[in-house]
Design a protein around this motif. Structure first.
Motif, PDB file in Angstrom:
ATOM      1  N   ARG A  87      35.214  56.733  51.671  1.00 43.36           N
ATOM      2  CA  ARG A  87      36.525  56.750  51.095  1.00 43.36           C
ATOM      3  C   ARG A  87      36.616  57.468  49.728  1.00 43.36           C
ATOM      4  N   ASN A  89      38.522  59.802  46.918  1.00 45.31           N
ATOM      5  CA  ASN A  89      39.912  59.993  46.216  1.00 45.31           C
ATOM      6  C   ASN A  89      40.985  59.514  47.020  1.00 45.31           C
ATOM      7  N   TYR A  90      40.767  58.233  47.461  1.00 43.08           N
ATOM      8  CA  TYR A  90      41.544  57.356  48.210  1.00 43.08           C
ATOM      9  C   TYR A  90      41.957  57.790  49.831  1.00 43.08           C
ATOM     10  N   THR A  91      41.091  58.904  50.207  1.00 41.33           N
ATOM     11  CA  THR A  91      41.227  59.089  51.483  1.00 41.33           C
ATOM     12  C   THR A  91      40.061  59.181  52.187  1.00 41.33           C
ATOM     13  N   TYR A  92      39.640  58.688  53.462  1.00 41.77           N
ATOM     14  CA  TYR A  92      38.804  58.641  54.306  1.00 41.77           C
ATOM     15  C   TYR A  92      38.079  59.726  54.679  1.00 41.77           C
ATOM     16  N   SER A 230      43.153  48.507  56.607  1.00 43.59           N
ATOM     17  CA  SER A 230      41.704  49.112  56.259  1.00 43.59           C
ATOM     18  C   SER A 230      40.975  49.237  57.481  1.00 43.59           C
ATOM     19  N   PRO A 353      39.156  52.539  40.369  1.00 40.70           N
ATOM     20  CA  PRO A 353      40.171  51.632  40.978  1.00 40.70           C
ATOM     21  C   PRO A 353      40.405  50.239  40.234  1.00 40.70           C
ATOM     22  N   LEU A 416      48.325  49.388  39.899  1.00 42.43           N
ATOM     23  CA  LEU A 416      47.352  50.519  40.618  1.00 42.43           C
ATOM     24  C   LEU A 416      47.029  51.457  39.542  1.00 42.43           C
ATOM     25  N   HIS A 420      45.946  56.889  41.553  1.00 40.83           N
ATOM     26  CA  HIS A 420      46.498  56.539  42.966  1.00 40.83           C
ATOM     27  C   HIS A 420      47.481  57.120  43.395  1.00 40.83           C
ATOM     28  N   THR A 535      40.339  47.377  46.278  1.00 39.03           N
ATOM     29  CA  THR A 535      40.962  48.067  47.320  1.00 39.03           C
ATOM     30  C   THR A 535      42.218  48.056  47.173  1.00 39.03           C
ATOM     31  N   LEU A 536      43.326  48.606  47.522  1.00 41.88           N
ATOM     32  CA  LEU A 536      44.661  48.677  47.440  1.00 41.88           C
ATOM     33  C   LEU A 536      45.292  47.183  47.920  1.00 41.88           C
ATOM     34  N   THR A 626      36.720  55.955  44.173  1.00 42.74           N
ATOM     35  CA  THR A 626      36.743  55.035  45.584  1.00 42.74           C
ATOM     36  C   THR A 626      35.710  55.100  46.570  1.00 42.74           C
TER      37      THR A 626
END
Length: 644
Positions: A87, A89-92, A230, A353, A416, A420, A535-536, A626
Motif C-alpha cells: 500500500r 500513498n494509500y493505493t495498492y 480491504s 497515518p 484522517l 489522506h 488503516t482507514l 502507508t
C-alpha cells in the motif's frame, strides 16, 4: 499484520549503554555453524563486496512472519520477504502478485447467495454468528443499518458475500531454489488457523474459504455479510510449505529455523544472528529481481543500538549507513536538521497515518453505573460539545508542530491525516484563537471571576458541574520526551484561556495497561495524549459506540473517551460495508469527517512523523506513510556512485 487495532505508544528511553564492538570485516562472509573458517584472500586484489549497515532501535522479537512482530522485526523481514501487494500513498501496488484484483476486472465480485439456518454470517452489527431467528442482518442489496432486517426463521433470506481471485507472479523462488506457489499462501493461512492467534482472528473469523485453484491462483471467499473494503490484503504472505510442513504448527514459533533464520524469497538471506548486537544477511541469488541488479549490496547488517544519541554518533563515524525509524529520533530533530545543513547527514521524513490525539474523558468508567456528582463522579466537563470546541480553540497545536516537531508533519483536523486522499476539504476547523475560545467559555458559564486569564476559570450554572468548580483538568501521557515537550506547549496555551492543567507523565506500561486498572483503557482520565490510527477502517471504527472499553467487552476497544453517537455509528458502518470502488464509500467518509469535526470526540493534534536519518549520499529510501514497513523497498537502497 492485518486489521488489528494497533495503539502506538512511541517511547523515548535514553538508555546508558556501551557501543557494541565493530563487526570484523572477516565475518561478512561467515556462515553460522560452518565447520571451517573462510579461506584466506587470494593474492589478486579484488574489490571489497558492497555492504550496507542499518541500525535499529530494538532487537526483533521474532522473524516468524505470523508472530506478533515488533517494529524492528518488520524492518528485518523486509529484507527476507516482499509483500504480495504494497500500500503506497494509500493505493495498492502489486509486488509478487500479477495485478491488484478489482470489481471492474471481475477478479473481485459480490455474489448473492441464499443463506440457511446455522450458516455463519456477519450480522448487521459486524459480528460473526450462526443465522438463527432474531438475528439482525443486511439482506442482499442492503449496505446500511436502515435497511437491516431481523430474520424470523421462516422466510428464505438472500445475502451478499465477496469472492476475490489473486494471481501470483511467475518466476518467484525461495532462497533454496524452490518455486513460490499458491500452495505456500494456503499453507500460511492454514498455519494461522491452527495457531488460533487472536492477532489474526478478525480476518480468519470472517473467511468462509481460502483455496489454491492452481500453482499461481488463490481464491478467498468471505462469509455472507462481510463486504471487506480491504480485500486486497486478504492474500496471505506465502510461507515455505516444502521446508516447514513436517513441523507442528504449535512448535513453529519457537524453532530457530523459523523464528531466527526463516527461509524467504526476498532480497537477502539471514546468515547469522548475534543476540543484542547484530543480524548479518547476504544477497539472495534466487531473488526474482536479481536481473535488475537488485539488491544493490552483497551483504546487509542490522545493528542493534537502542539509544538515539549513540546511534547518531555511530552514523557520523561511519559505523551505520542508515538509522531506522525504530530508533527514538523524535527528540533529536533539531540536532538532525543542523547536521543536515552541514552536509553530514540526510534526514528523511514522512507523515504516517497514525494520529497523535488529545483524548477527552467524555464518559469515564465511573459514569457506567450512572452519574452522581460531586460525591462519586468527576464533574462532566466534556458533555457539552461547545466546551470541546472551545478547548480545541485554546490549543496552539501549530506551535507544537513548529517548535517540537520542526515542521516534519502537519496539524490534523479530523480522524484522517491531512495527506489522506479521502481527507475532506471543507471542514469546521479550530485554529488557535484564545479570544474566540474565551467568549465561548463565558457563554457556557465558565467565568473569569478575577479577570486574570492565567488563573483557572470557575463554573456558574454549567450543567452537571457544581458551581464554583475550578476549571483544572488532569493531563496524562507517557514519559516520551516529545510528549513532554508537546504537553508543555499545550499547557501554556490552555492557561491563556483560563484552563489549568495537572500534567503527569507515566511509564508506558502503566499508561497503556489493560482496563479496568489501566489509566487509558480503564477510562480514568480527563485529557490523555496518545497515538492511534493506521488503516482507514480502523480510524473509523475507533470511535464507534461498541468500541468503548468496558466490563462487558473485557475492556477491549479503542474508543477510550467513551464517545457514543448513533449518527456516527451509522455512517461508519455505511463506510465499512462499502468497497473503495463504490461511490457510497467516499460519500460516507466525507460525511463522517464532517460529523467528527463538529462533535470532536477527541482532538487530533498532528499526524505522527516517520523519521529516518542516513549518510548524506544515500538514496532510494522511500518512507511511504502507508507501506507495511519503512524499509519496504530495501533492495533499491543505494549510496555513493549508485546514486544520482
Amino acid at each position: 499484520m492485518r486489521r488489528a487495532l494497533v495503539l502506538l505508544g512511541l517511547i523515548l528511553l535514553l538508555l546508558a549503554a556501551c557501543l557494541p564492538e565493530p563487526l570484523p570485516a572477516t565475518d561478512q562472509g561467515w556462515t553460522s555453524g560452518a565447520s571451517s573458517p573462510p579461506p584466506a584472500p587470494s593474492a589478486t586484489a579484488t574489490a571489497a563486496p558492497r555492504a550496507l549497515t542499518i541500525c535499529l532501535g530494538a532487537e526483533p522479537n521474532t522473524l516468524y512472519p505470523l508472530g506478533r512482530l515488533n517494529a524492528a522485526a518488520r524492518s528485518v523481514l523486509s529484507a527476507l520477504y516482499d509483500s504480495p501487494a504494497e500500500r503506497l500513498n494509500y493505493t495498492y501496488t502489486p509486488i509478487i502478485l500479477e495485478k491488484i484484483p478489482t470489481l471492474q476486472d471481475g477478479d473481485a465480485r459480490i455474489e448473492r447467495i441464499s443463506v440457511a439456518r446455522g450458516t455463519e454470517i456477519v450480522d448487521a452489527a459486524g459480528k460473526v454468528q450462526p443465522l438463527a431467528p432474531g438475528v439482525s442482518l443486511l439482506p442482499a442489496g442492503c449496505r446500511a443499518a436502515d435497511c437491516a432486517i431481523t430474520w424470523d426463521g421462516q422466510k428464505p433470506v438472500n445475502m451478499e458475500r465477496l469472492r476475490v481471485t489473486f494471481k501470483l507472479a511467475r518466476d518467484i523462488y525461495w532462497s533454496d531454489g524452490a518455486p513460490v506457489t499458491a500452495a505456500d499462501s494456503l499453507f500460511a493461512y492454514n498455519l494461522a488457523l491452527a495457531q488460533k492467534d487472536a492477532f489474526h482472528a478478525y480476518l480468519l473469523d470472517r473467511t468462509a474459504s481460502y483455496k489454491a485453484l492452481d500453482e499461481q491462483t488463490i481464491e478467498w471467499t468471505g462469509k455472507p455479510g462481510f463486504i471487506d473494503p480491504s480485500y486486497v490484503e486478504n492474500f496471505w504472505l506465502p510461507l515455505p510449505e516444502h521446508a516447514w510442513k513436517d513441523f507442528s504448527p504449535a512448535d513453529l514459533p519457537s524453532l530457530d529455523v523459523v523464528s531466527r533464520t526463516p527461509l524467504g524469497y526476498g532480497a537477502y538471506v539471514v546468515q547469522d544472528w548475534r543476540p543484542g548486537e547484530a543480524i548479518l544477511l547476504r544477497k539472495n541469488p534466487s531473488y526474482f529481481r536479481a536481473r535488475q541488479g537488485l539488491p544493490r549490496f552483497e551483504t546487509l547488517t542490522f545493528r542493534i543500538l537502542k539509544d538515539a544519541n549513540e546511534a547518531i554518533s555511530a552514523l557520523l563515524s561511519g559505523e551505520c549507513d542508515l538509522l531506522d525509524p525504530t530508533l527514538p529520533l523524535e527528540g533529536q530533530v533539531g540536532l538532525l536538521r543542523s547536521l543536515e545543513a552541514q552536509g553530514k547527514v540526510r534526514l528523511w521524513t514522512a507523515q504516517s497515518p497514525v494520529i497523535e490525539w488529545l483524548g477527552l474523558g467524555l464518559r469515564p468508567a465511573s459514569y457506567d453505573d450512572g452519574y452522581t456528582p460531586p460525591q462519586y463522579d468527576r464533574p462532566d466537563f466534556f458533555g457539552e460539545v461547545r466546551f470541546r470546541q472551545a478547548l480545541a480553540l485554546c490549543l496552539d497545536r501549530q506551535k507544537a508542530v513548529r517548535e517540537v516537531l520542526f515542521d516534519t508533519t502537519q496539524v490534523a483536523d479530523t480522524l484522517l491525516p491531512p495527506n489522506h486522499p479521502l481527507h475532506a476539504s471543507q471542514l469546521v476547523t479550530y485554529p488557535y484563537d484564545p479570544q474566540a475560545a474565551a467568549q465561548l467559555l463565558e457563554s457556557l458559564g465558565w467565568r473569569d471571576h478575577d479577570q486574570n486569564p492565567a488563573t483557572p476559570r470557575r463554573s456558574y450554572g454549567v450543567p452537571n458541574v457544581p458551581n464554583n468548580t475550578e476549571l483544572i483538568l488532569r493531563y496524562d501521557t507517557t514519559r516520551a520526551l516529545q510528549r513532554q515537550q508537546v504537553a508543555e506547549v499545550l499547557a501554556a496555551s490552555l492557561q491563556a484561556c483560563g484552563i489549568g492543567l495537572q500534567v503527569t507523565f507515566h511509564p508506558a506500561q502503566e499508561f497503556y495497561a489493560e482496563g479496568p486498572q489501566g489509566l487509558l483503557f480503564g477510562r480514568k482520565f480527563d485529557l490523555a495524549e496518545y497515538a492511534i490510527g493506521g488503516t482507514l477502517e480502523a480510524s473509523c471504527r475507533n470511535f464507534m459506540s461498541d468500541q468503548v472499553p468496558n466490563a462487558q467487552n473485557q475492556w477491549i476497544g479503542a474508543n477510550v473517551g467513551g464517545f457514543q453517537n448513533g449518527e456516527y455509528d451509522a455512517l461508519c458502518r455505511k463506510a465499512l460495508y462499502a468497497l473503495p470502488e463504490e461511490k457510497t464509500y467516499q460519500e460516507a467518509y466525507q460525511q463522517l469527517q464532517q460529523l467528527f469535526a463538529l462533535q470532536l470526540p477527541a482532538i487530533p493534534l498532528y499526524a505522527r512523523p516517520i523519521l529516518a536519518v542516513s549518510r548524506p549520499d544515500l538514496c532510494n529510501l522511500n518512507l511511504d506513510p502507508t507501506a507495511s514497513s519503512p524499509l519496504w523497498n530495501l533492495e533499491a537502497i543505494d549510496y555513493g556512485a549508485g546514486c544520482p
